[in-house]
Each structure stands twice: as structure tokens, then as C-alpha cells.
Design a protein around this motif. Structure first.
Motif, PDB file in Angstrom:
ATOM      1  N   ALA A  19      16.841  -6.953   5.684  1.00  0.00           N
ATOM      2  CA  ALA A  19      17.096  -7.228   4.279  1.00  0.00           C
ATOM      3  C   ALA A  19      16.004  -6.581   3.446  1.00  0.00           C
ATOM      4  O   ALA A  19      14.864  -6.468   3.860  1.00  0.00           O
ATOM      5  N   GLY A  20      16.342  -6.171   2.228  1.00  0.00           N
ATOM      6  CA  GLY A  20      15.347  -5.618   1.328  1.00  0.00           C
ATOM      7  C   GLY A  20      15.453  -4.114   1.234  1.00  0.00           C
ATOM      8  O   GLY A  20      16.382  -3.492   1.724  1.00  0.00           O
ATOM      9  N   CYS A  21      14.420  -3.516   0.635  1.00  0.00           N
ATOM     10  CA  CYS A  21      14.466  -2.092   0.337  1.00  0.00           C
ATOM     11  C   CYS A  21      13.105  -1.490   0.576  1.00  0.00           C
ATOM     12  O   CYS A  21      12.084  -2.091   0.284  1.00  0.00           O
ATOM     13  N   LEU A  22      13.075  -0.273   1.095  1.00  0.00           N
ATOM     14  CA  LEU A  22      11.823   0.425   1.311  1.00  0.00           C
ATOM     15  C   LEU A  22      11.394   1.212   0.082  1.00  0.00           C
ATOM     16  O   LEU A  22      10.377   1.882   0.094  1.00  0.00           O
ATOM     17  N   GLN A 138       0.720  -3.171   6.943  1.00  0.00           N
ATOM     18  CA  GLN A 138       0.782  -3.468   5.520  1.00  0.00           C
ATOM     19  C   GLN A 138       2.146  -3.992   5.100  1.00  0.00           C
ATOM     20  O   GLN A 138       2.254  -4.786   4.167  1.00  0.00           O
ATOM     21  N   THR A 139       3.205  -3.569   5.777  1.00  0.00           N
ATOM     22  CA  THR A 139       4.547  -3.971   5.364  1.00  0.00           C
ATOM     23  C   THR A 139       5.054  -5.224   6.062  1.00  0.00           C
ATOM     24  O   THR A 139       5.880  -5.950   5.523  1.00  0.00           O
ATOM     25  N   ALA A 210      -2.359  -0.351  -0.963  1.00  0.00           N
ATOM     26  CA  ALA A 210      -1.593  -0.664   0.241  1.00  0.00           C
ATOM     27  C   ALA A 210      -0.109  -0.644  -0.079  1.00  0.00           C
ATOM     28  O   ALA A 210       0.311  -0.842  -1.226  1.00  0.00           O
ATOM     29  N   LEU A 211       0.705  -0.403   0.960  1.00  0.00           N
ATOM     30  CA  LEU A 211       2.146  -0.497   0.820  1.00  0.00           C
ATOM     31  C   LEU A 211       2.544  -1.937   0.539  1.00  0.00           C
ATOM     32  O   LEU A 211       1.898  -2.875   1.014  1.00  0.00           O
ATOM     33  N   SER A 212       3.619  -2.124  -0.195  1.00  0.00           N
ATOM     34  CA  SER A 212       4.104  -3.468  -0.476  1.00  0.00           C
ATOM     35  C   SER A 212       4.781  -4.056   0.755  1.00  0.00           C
ATOM     36  O   SER A 212       5.409  -3.331   1.533  1.00  0.00           O
ATOM     37  N   PRO A 213       4.666  -5.376   0.948  1.00  0.00           N
ATOM     38  CA  PRO A 213       5.361  -6.000   2.089  1.00  0.00           C
ATOM     39  C   PRO A 213       6.866  -5.834   1.967  1.00  0.00           C
ATOM     40  O   PRO A 213       7.425  -5.817   0.867  1.00  0.00           O
TER      41      PRO A 213
END
Length: 349
Positions: A19-22, A138-139, A210-213
Motif C-alpha cells: 500500500a502507498g506510493c514511492l 529509511q523507508t 532521508a527518504l520518507s517512510p
């Protein structure tokens, strides 16, 4: 086939996606994984790239719930003491397999469980078996992962096992997570499907961010906010942040005040487990506590480091010492942070 030569940019996550988006993908003509940066900061930094990830499945048994995911095979770094060692890709690697285990009631992610994977093909023959690394990214935050070799496309049964945790459990977690458990999750593996996962490169790799979770169908190990109890302040040690809260020690089997240190990363506030932490509490120049902060799991505090002290007053000085940094493997962007033992001090507000 060397997968490093066939990674493709912009592939969709497809029906098996989490679920979600990169986020929007950058166009790139990369024919493989970018090299590790030569000038990485000794801190959290934006990695060179981000891989898509797909869900294999989930299962529940006893006190535990498990999720199994996979991505491209990729490099990561292991940590022993303060020694960091890169685990390079091998031609035989087909996928980076990741597992998360959590408490289904509180959705608390559980480190310190000793997790292993056993992969068998459709005939029941053993393809691969190993205890996989506890790691942070980080994700995803804390999870378990390793690169695995398979025997081509087909159906595999993946047994995910934990040995139970010896970490101290408090309040509603007392008596839980101590027993071993195992589940089996079916994986329909396809090389083509793996190669179609998203792949994104960053022009500003190495920047102090940092990359977002990811938004996922299972929990990630983000530190709780706000913490229960009376917040006393926070202290920073490099890119590790310690948020300190005080609670009644009687609720934790002790006397006086229970000091809980919630250790998390800068930027994403991902929990930092598997450290050795000690501290000194001083009042008017005199030491009122000096000793270890024990690893603990709590339904509200989550994973933290705790100790009972004889009260806390405004103006007290708390010095926190990281005796051993997090003994977890690291995805790129975390491998140069949280490594050196250090200390930091806060004045109790």
C-alpha cells in the motif's frame, strides 16, 4: 543473469505492491545500481537510489504476526561493535527478502527475536535457509533481511521463524513474545515481476536528509509520539535522538521514577534498537544514579531503554552514554550514521 545489469527505471509496483506510493520516479538510463558515494557524510544521508518493494504475504500465530516482502537484491552493511562491513551483491542473488514481525494488538514491531527463513521449492526441496540480519532502512525502519538465491520462477514455501525475545517486557507485554513461533507463507516468484519493480535514482544523493517512510499494510518501527509520562526533554548524539520521559516506576516493577529513553533517527524518527546504553543522573553536582538503561518493550513506550532512579527534579543533569551502537545491518543512507559510541547530556526541564 546479473541483476545489476537489468535494473530498470520507472517500473510499476503492480498488483503485488505494498500500500502507498514511492513518489514520482525520476527518468534514468542507468543499467545498474549506482556506485557508493565517495564523499558520504558520517551521518544520515540521501542514498543514491531507491528500489520498489512487493508483498509476498502475511500470517499470524500466537503472539506474533509476520509480513514477508521482497525487492531487488541490493548491497547493505553489517555492524559488529563499531566495525561496518559492506555485504556486496553476488551473481547468484535473485532477491532481497525482508520480514517484519509485530504484536497484532498494539502493532508494535518486535526487534531482538532472532528471525530465520527457510525456503523450499514446489517439490519440498530446500532452496535456502539462514538466520537473516536485523536491519534498518529509511523507508521501512527496523526489519529483518538478506539477499537470497532461488531456483528460477515458481512457487516456494517460505517458513518464517522466531526464537522469542529475551528483551525485558513491561506492563501489557509481560509474559508475551518469549516463545518460539513459525509460519509458512507461499511465494509465487517471477524474475520478470521482480525486474519490473520501481527503481529511482537521486541527483542530490549525499544530501543531509532521508527518504520518507513508506505507507505499508503492516507497521513500521516509527517511535511513538507523544510518549506517555512526563517528557523531560531530548538530547542528540550525532543523528541519534534520545527523547526522555519519566513514569511511575511501580508500573515497571521498581521503586521511584522510571526513566525511559526512546532512541530514534533524525528526520524519520525510526526506532534505534539493539544498543547498549548507560547514563548518569546528577543533582547539584552529586550523582544520584549511574548505571545501565535496559532494553525493554512496552505497549505504549514501544522499544526503549529504561532504568529506575530515585526521583527526578528540575535542573538535574542526565548524561546518556551509547556504549555500543545499534548492532543492526544498514541499508544505504544509514551505514555511516549511529556507529561511533558517544555521550550526550540534557538538563531536565
Amino acid at each position: 543473469m546479473d541483476r545489476r545489469d537489468v535494473l530498470r527505471a520507472g517500473g510499476g509496483l503492480g498488483a503485488t505492491a505494498l500500500a502507498g506510493c514511492l513518489g514520482s520516479l525520476l527518468e534514468t538510463d542507468s543499467s545498474g545500481i549506482p556506485p557508493v558515494l565517495d564523499d558520504r557524510p558520517d551521518a544520515v544521508y540521501l542514498p543514491t537510489h531507491r528500489e520498489g518493494m512487493a508483498m509476498v504475504g502475511s500470517a499470524e500465530t500466537g503472539d506474533y504476526k509476520f509480513a514477508l516482502t521482497y525487492s531487488y537484491p541490493h548491497r547493505f552493511w553489517t555492524v559488529t561493535g563499531e566495525d561496518v562491513e559492506k555485504q556486496s551483491l553476488l551473481d547468484k542473488h535473485d532477491a532481497h527478502v525482508m520480514a517484519v514481525v509485530w504484536d497484532p494488538e498494539s502493532r508494535t514491531v518486535l526487534p531482538d527475536t532472532g528471525l530465520s527463513l527457510e525456503i523450499r521449492d514446489a517439490d519440498g526441496d530446500l532452496t535456502s535457509e539462514e538466520v537473516i540480519y536485523p536491519m534498518i532502512s529509511q523507508t521501512m525502519g527496523f526489519h529483518y533481511g538478506a539477499n537470497f538465491s532461488l531456483d528460477g520462477d515458481g512457487t516456494y514455501d517460505v517458513s518464517v521463524s522466531v526464537g522469542g525475545t529475551s528483551t525485558r517486557r513491561t506492563r501489557g507485554f509481560e509474559g508475551k513474545f518469549g516463545d518460539p513461533a513459525s509460519v509458512t507463507i507461499e511465494w509465487e516468484y517471477s524474475e520478470e515481476r521482480t525486474e519490473s519493480l520501481a527503481f529511482e535514482e537521486f541527483d542530490d544523493a549525499g544530501a543531509r536528509e532521508a527518504l520518507s517512510p513508506m505507507s505499508m499494510s503492516f507497521p513500521n518501527a516509527v517511535a511513538p509520539d507523544p510518549l506517555p509520562g512526563e517528557r523531560l526533554g531530548e538530547a542528540e548524539s550525532g543523528d541519534a535522538v534520545f527523547v526522555v520521559t519519566a513514569l511511575d516506576a511501580a508500573d515497571f516493577g521498581g521503586d521511584g521514577t522510571y526513566l525511559a529513553l526512546s532512541a530514534r533517527t533524525r528526520y524519520n524518527e525510526m526506532l534505534l534498537p539493539e544498543m547498549a546504553v548507560s547514563g548518569t543522573l546528577e543533582r547539584d553536582g552529586e550523582t544520584v544514579f549511574d548505571g545501565p538503561f535496559e532494553r525493554a518493550l512496552d505497549p505504549e513506550l514501544n522499544y526503549h531503554y529504561g532504568a529506575a532512579v530515585d526521583g527526578v527534579e528540575s535542573g538535574d543533569e542526565l548524561t546518556i552514554r551509547v556504549e555500543v551502537p545499534p548492532q543492526t545491518a544498514r541499508h544505504e543512507g544509514y551505514e555511516t550514521a549511529f556507529v561511533t559510541s558517544s555521550e550526550t547530556t540534557l538538563s531536565v526541564e
